[in-house]
Scaffold this motif. Structure first.
Motif, short mmCIF file in Angstrom:
data_model
loop_
_atom_site.label_atom_id
_atom_site.label_comp_id
_atom_site.label_asym_id
_atom_site.label_seq_id
_atom_site.Cartn_x
_atom_site.Cartn_y
_atom_site.Cartn_z
N SER A 1 0.82 -1.22 0.00
CA SER A 1 0.00 0.00 0.00
C SER A 1 0.85 1.26 0.00
CB SER A 1 -0.92 0.02 1.22
OG SER A 1 -0.17 0.22 2.40
N ASN B 1 -4.68 -6.81 0.60
CA ASN B 1 -4.09 -6.20 -0.59
C ASN B 1 -3.48 -7.17 -1.59
OD1 ASN B 1 -4.67 -3.49 -0.43
ND2 ASN B 1 -2.91 -3.01 0.86
N ILE C 1 0.16 3.63 -6.41
CA ILE C 1 -0.90 3.23 -5.46
C ILE C 1 -0.72 3.96 -4.13
CG2 ILE C 1 0.10 1.18 -4.29
CD1 ILE C 1 -3.41 1.20 -5.76
N ASN D 1 -6.03 -1.11 -1.42
CA ASN D 1 -5.62 -0.73 -2.79
C ASN D 1 -6.77 -0.78 -3.79
OD1 ASN D 1 -3.05 -0.45 -1.83
ND2 ASN D 1 -2.20 -2.25 -2.89
#
Ligand SMILES: Cc1ncc(COP(=O)(O)O)c(C=O)c1O
Ligand SMILES: Cc1ncc(COP(=O)(O)O)c(C=O)c1O
Ligand SMILES: [Mg+2]
Ligand SMILES: [Mg+2]
Ligand SMILES: [Mg+2]
Ligand SMILES: [Mg+2]
Lengths: 362, 362
Positions: free
Chosen positions: B181, B199, B265, B340
């Protein structure tokens, strides 16, 4: 969309209807607007799934009320450790029937934790039969007896259920490759385990059926995730379970129930295997080296008359759409796995192809 | 096909494009005529998948060559045992930072196997901040230092990476809820673990990134499946891995790479969280009780002004298509998880909905 005949020993073929249903609702499970993969294991939707799987398992196998059904990760290989860690008593003594490559691993692992006695073995004959054993051979202080009811690699199965001890020594069975394929009296066993990737669904889930009195007896230093009690107490939701694998098992069990449950699938499995073995036995080109009485209904190793023709067979079979027929490297030759999801037609097609191959190359 | 806004803390929302791709090839992976779920983990097709996942992990996180990437089952909870079983030396001493409900479980588990020292804790303030610690507090004989870099339940995160020891004591990090992340320097850690269901993909897979010198030091009685060496030596194919979960991680990582990898991201995650926290801080009706400097980018617990209004909010939000906003039972209130896969638009819609709710009920 192309589909081939898939004879993989595991992860193995799934019923096409199951895949289609999974595909249909992959983006929105039961129209909730989320995939089954995207929802919490504590959500009401997932709880219904895991409860339904347990209910179907109980119904299909007529599991008695004093047994728990547990959903565990780590594969059947993790059970090789969990069984001794949970079932050993103070003397740490267990008996194993040594019937193939998988029992070898189970024995090696259990031997790390205690004293293992091999009560019967077919190793000297390359595991081409299921070794018989007698209950009176069992040390009365043994904590359990472990058997592998279907030997995935060598193609043998255990049939002499009347040989199982009735004197209180729990029988532990690795049924990874034959659970749900034939009639089973759960009450003869203390613990049954099976990786899901053959008859139960997909990889990532192992189902354990355990008699309640065998739960809760580990040492204090047993890792939490290796203690059956953790799963029994929390309905297998102590931590995040493999939610999608559990869902796939639900679809597979619904499919099995729909088609008639164990009695019907057992009939079909016997029929499929008979057709295949009958062909092997009448053919002078193809053969099985497994003792007739012990032949597996699920995994059928076979050979042609030479290594070169085995290789050629595997190659041409694949071109013709018959996949994953290569035998395990420890056995060589070929192996056809005819799990529950394998349709009779596929077996008929394979046999027809083999006849042609024989005519051409024999 | 209906889709809702899904704020689940895990198993969590997946990128829609990932789900669509999985759906498209569910019956025939890359046109081979079999589902990815139906093929052997030893097949060439699956080997390419697992290798690709490792390659993408290495690329996205710039993992140094002296680290292994392992694919394990059992969830992050199994790592609570595997870490001490593999990293303890003879003195069996480790230090833990106690920052939330998950570190509590990690500490309890490790304490079964050795001597655990809590070097910092925020328990007395209900874990509403990330406890700071200083390297010189560490016993020089401690075998490792364990931290939870993102506290999923309490909504705090660890940011002071300069506090991490540079003196050879390996740092072990539970990154289950914030891996991939934000920027990460893997070389600061000896071992990183993360359950995939936030994630990385779906439940049933845990990824471990471990420095090579930390592999291979367990006792002889360590269960085979709990020994990192088993996975390191066999490229995570010692037994059947959770093949479909690994495949889903491949799709998620391809998606992440495509969109620009970690730098992109991270930017998006910071933006999403800022919008949400800014709203909480300007609102006199909604609020966060987490110390500003330690606020998680992934999991944001928040409340209205009363329990009754919290319940009403959760109820109406769900009717409006904002799902899984209920806070963890140990914290109460609400929690929005912005992993995400959560699009900026969904956050904007949620904030707009919250404003409306505030206008109506404040
Ligand atoms: C009879 C039997 N036991 C154990 C195993 C090991 O299973 P897993 O790969 O799930 O650990 C297998 C795998 O094929 C098997 O067939
Ligand atoms: C930070 C953290 N650690 C550990 C866990 C436990 O993970 P698992 O359920 O995969 O065992 C979680 C689950 O949410 C988590 O958020
Ligand atoms: Mg075998
Ligand atoms: Mg013959
Ligand atoms: Mg936490
Ligand atoms: Mg406020």
């Amino acid at each position: 969309m192309k589909r081939v005949f898939n004879f993989s020993a595991g992860p193995a073929q799934l019923p096409l209807d199951v895949l289609i249903r999974a595909q249909e609702e992959l983006l929105s499970y039961q129209n909730i607007g989320m995939s089954i993969m995207e929802i919490s294991h504590r959500s009401i939707h997932f709880k219904k799934v895991i409860e339904r799987v347990e209910e179907l398992m109980r119904e299909l196998l007529q599991i008695p009320d004093n047994y728990k059904v547990l959903f565990i990760q780590g594969g059947a290989s993790l059970q090789f450790s969990m069984v001794p860690l949970n079932l050993f008593k103070e003397n740490k003594h267990a008996s194993y029937v040594h019937s193939g490559s998988w029992s070898k691993k189970a024995i090696a692992e259990a031997s790390k934790f205690g004293d293992i006695h091999i009560i019967a073995s077919s190793e000297e004959q390359q595991f081409t039969y299921f070794p018989s054993f007698q209950v009176h051979q069992l040390n009365e202080n043994t904590n359990y007896l472990h058997i592998t009811t279907n030997n995935t690699i060598e193609g043998t199965r255990f049939t002499c259920t009347e040989e199982l001890p009735k004197n209180g020594i729990p029988v532990v069975a690795d049924m990874s490759s034959n659970i749900l394929s034939e009639e089973l009296d759960v009450s003869q066993y203390g613990l049954i385990y099976a990786g899901a990737q053959k008859n139960l669904g997909i990889a990532g889930l192992t189902i354990v059926i355990i008699r309640e009195d065998l739960v809760g007896n580990t040492g204090v230093d047993c890792p939490t995730m290796l203690n059956y009690e953790t799963y029994a107490k929390a309905e297998s939701l102590y931590n995040t379970p493999p939610t999608f694998s559990i869902y796939m098992t639900m679809l597979v069990l619904e499919w099995l129930k729909e088609l008639g449950g164990i009695p019907e699938i057992a009939k079909r499995n016997i029929e499929k295997a008979k057709i295949f073995y009958d062909f092997l036995d009448t053919s002078s080109f193809f053969s099985s080296n497994v003792k007739k009485a012990d032949r597996s209904l699920m995994n059928i190793p076979f050979t042609t008359v030479s290594k070169e023709l085995n290789s050629l067979f595997i190659q041409i079979a694949e071109q013709e759409g018959f996949y994953a027929l290569k035998g395990h490297r420890s056995v060589g030759g070929m192996r056809a796995s005819l799990y529950n999801a394998m349709p009779l037609d596929a077996v008929l097609e394979l046999v027809a192809f083999m006849k042609q191959f024989e005519e051409k190359y024999a």
